[in-house]
Enzyme design. Structure first.
Site, short mmCIF file in Angstrom:
data_model
loop_
_atom_site.label_atom_id
_atom_site.label_comp_id
_atom_site.label_asym_id
_atom_site.label_seq_id
_atom_site.Cartn_x
_atom_site.Cartn_y
_atom_site.Cartn_z
N ASN A 1 0.72 -1.17 -0.13
CA ASN A 1 -0.01 -0.16 0.16
C ASN A 1 0.96 1.46 0.32
OD1 ASN A 1 -2.35 -1.55 -0.17
ND2 ASN A 1 -2.78 -1.43 2.23
N HIS B 1 -4.38 3.42 14.86
CA HIS B 1 -5.99 2.50 14.00
C HIS B 1 -4.97 1.11 14.19
CE1 HIS B 1 -8.97 1.76 11.87
NE2 HIS B 1 -8.48 1.49 11.51
#
Ligand code: TXD
Length: 309
Positions: free
Chosen positions: A96, A176
Site C-alpha cells: 500500500n 488505528h
C-alpha cells in the site's frame, strides 16, 4: 462561488461509499479515480443516476487518470489492498505504501491547495507517507480512523445500555490498530461518563470489541473489510472541513510535541475546519492512558521507520 470538488481515489468499497454519502449530503461534485478500467466511470454514472430519485444535484465523473481531479478541495485516498482474513494491517504496509506514494505524486501537483484525507491501511503510516510525498503542510494531510473507531465504541455502548446512539459520545486515541486507546472516562451517555454506568469488566469487553472491530467484520465478510461505517466516518470529516465546522473529531494528525510525541502522525482529538487540522486538542491523560498512548505511538513509529520516512 464554484461548488466544492471532492476527489476520491480508489473506487472500491470504501471509495464508492464515500462518494455516495458525499453526494447524498450534497457536499460537492465528485471525481472517482481507480486503476481498474471502467470501474470508476461505471460507479460514477450509476451514482449520478440515483440523483433524481434521492434528490441530490451533484456532478460525478469517473476516470482512470488524474486530469479531471485538478483543483480539488479535498482528496480522499482509499486506493490500496484491503485486508483478507488472517492478514494484519501491517502485512499491507509495503504494497500500500507503493500505491499511496504513486497516488500522491499524481494528485498533489494538480491540487496544490487540497486537503488530503487518507483512509488506506496501515493508516497512520500511510498518512505520514502522504505528508512527506506531498510536501503539503501537516495540517492539510489527515488520516481517518478515530472517527470510525469511536463510532464502533459508541455503537457497542449504546447496545449494552439499550440507549440511543445519539446520546453516546466516545473518544478513541492512538494508532488505528491493535494498540488503539479507547478512553472510557471521556466516553459518555447524555453527559454521564460510562465509568459511572457500567462495571469495569463490561467496559473492558466493549473496549476489546472496539479494538477488534475491523477484524470482526473481516471475519464475517471473508472477502473484504468494512466500508459503510468507514465511508460514513470519512464523510463526517469531509463535511466538517468543507463547512468549516470546527468540529472536534479524533483523527490521525501530525504531532509536534503534543502528548509527548514529535514528528509523527497518531490519532488524537483535533479541530477540523476549512484549513484542515486547525488545532490539536490536548486532554489530560492518567499515567496508564499516557503509557498506552506511548505504546501506540511507538507501534506507529516502527512502521514509519520500516518505510524509512
Ligand atoms: O479506518 C480505516 N482507515 C479503514 C481503512 C477502514 C476501512 C478500510 N481501510 C482500508 O482502506 C483498507 O484496509 C484498504 O487499505 C483501503 C480500501 O479499502 P476498500 O475496502 O475500499 O478496498 P477495495 O474495495 O479493494 O478498494 C480499493 C480500490 C480498488 O478498486 C483498487 O482497484 C484501487 O483501490 N486501487 C487503486 N486505485 C488507484 N490507483 C492505484 N494505484 C490503485 N491500486 C489499487
Amino acid at each position: 462561488m464554484a461548488r466544492p470538488k471532492i476527489t476520491v481515489v480508489g473506487a472500491g468499497n470504501v471509495g464508492a461509499t464515500v462518494a455516495q454519502y458525499a453526494v447524498e449530503r450534497e457536499l460537492g461534485d465528485v471525481v472517482l479515480v481507480d486503476v481498474v478500467e471502467g470501474l470508476p466511470q461505471g460507479k460514477a454514472l450509476d451514482l449520478l443516476q440515483a440523483g433524481p430519485v434521492h434528490r441530490y444535484d451533484c456532478r460525478l465523473v469517473g476516470s482512470n487518470g488524474y486530469d479531471e481531479t485538478a483543483g480539488s478541495d479535498i482528496v480522499v485516498i482509499t486506493a490500496g489492498l484491503a485486508r483478507k482474513p488472517g492478514m494484519t494491517r501491517d502485512d499491507l504496509l509495503f504494497k500500500n505504501a507503493e500505491i499511496v506514494a504513486s497516488v500522491v505524486d499524481q494528485v498533489a501537483p494538480r491540487s496544490p491547495q487540497a486537503i488530503l484525507i487518507l483512509v488506506t491501511n496501515p493508516l497512520d503510516a500511510m498518512v505520514q507517507l502522504a505528508w512527506r510525498k506531498s510536501g503539503f503542510p501537516p495540517e492539510r494531510v489527515i488520516g481517518m480512523a478515530g472517527v470510525l473507531d469511536s463510532a464502533r465504541f459508541r455503537t457497542f455502548i449504546a447496545r449494552e445500555l439499550d440507549v440511543s446512539v445519539e446520546n453516546v459520545t466516545a473518544f478513541v486515541l492512538g494508532g488505528h490498530g491493535d494498540t488503539m486507546v479507547p478512553l472510557p472516562r471521556y466516553s459518555t451517555v447524555a453527559g454521564i461518563p460510562i465509568t459511572e454506568l457500567l462495571p469495569p469488566d463490561r467496559i473492558e469487553a466493549l473496549v476489546q470489541r472496539t479494538r477488534d472491530g475491523g477484524a470482526e467484520i473481516v471475519g464475517l465478510l471473508k472477502t473484504g473489510s468494512a466500508y459503510y461505517a468507514p465511508g460514513a466516518a470519512t464523510v463526517e470529516m469531509v463535511e466538517a472541513i468543507l463547512k468549516d465546522k470546527k468540529k472536534i473529531l479524533p483523527c490521525a494528525a501530525y504531532l509536534s510535541g503534543q502528548y509527548g510525541v514529535r514528528g509523527l502522525y497518531v490519532g488524537v482529538p483535533v479541530k477540523l475546519g476549512r484549513r484542515g487540522v486547525e488545532q490539536v486538542i490536548e486532554i489530560r491523560l492518567t499515567p496508564e492512558e499516557q503509557a498506552a498512548f506511548q505504546r501506540s505511538a511507538a507501534a506507529v513509529r516502527e512502521l514509519v521507520d520500516k518505510l524509512k520516512l
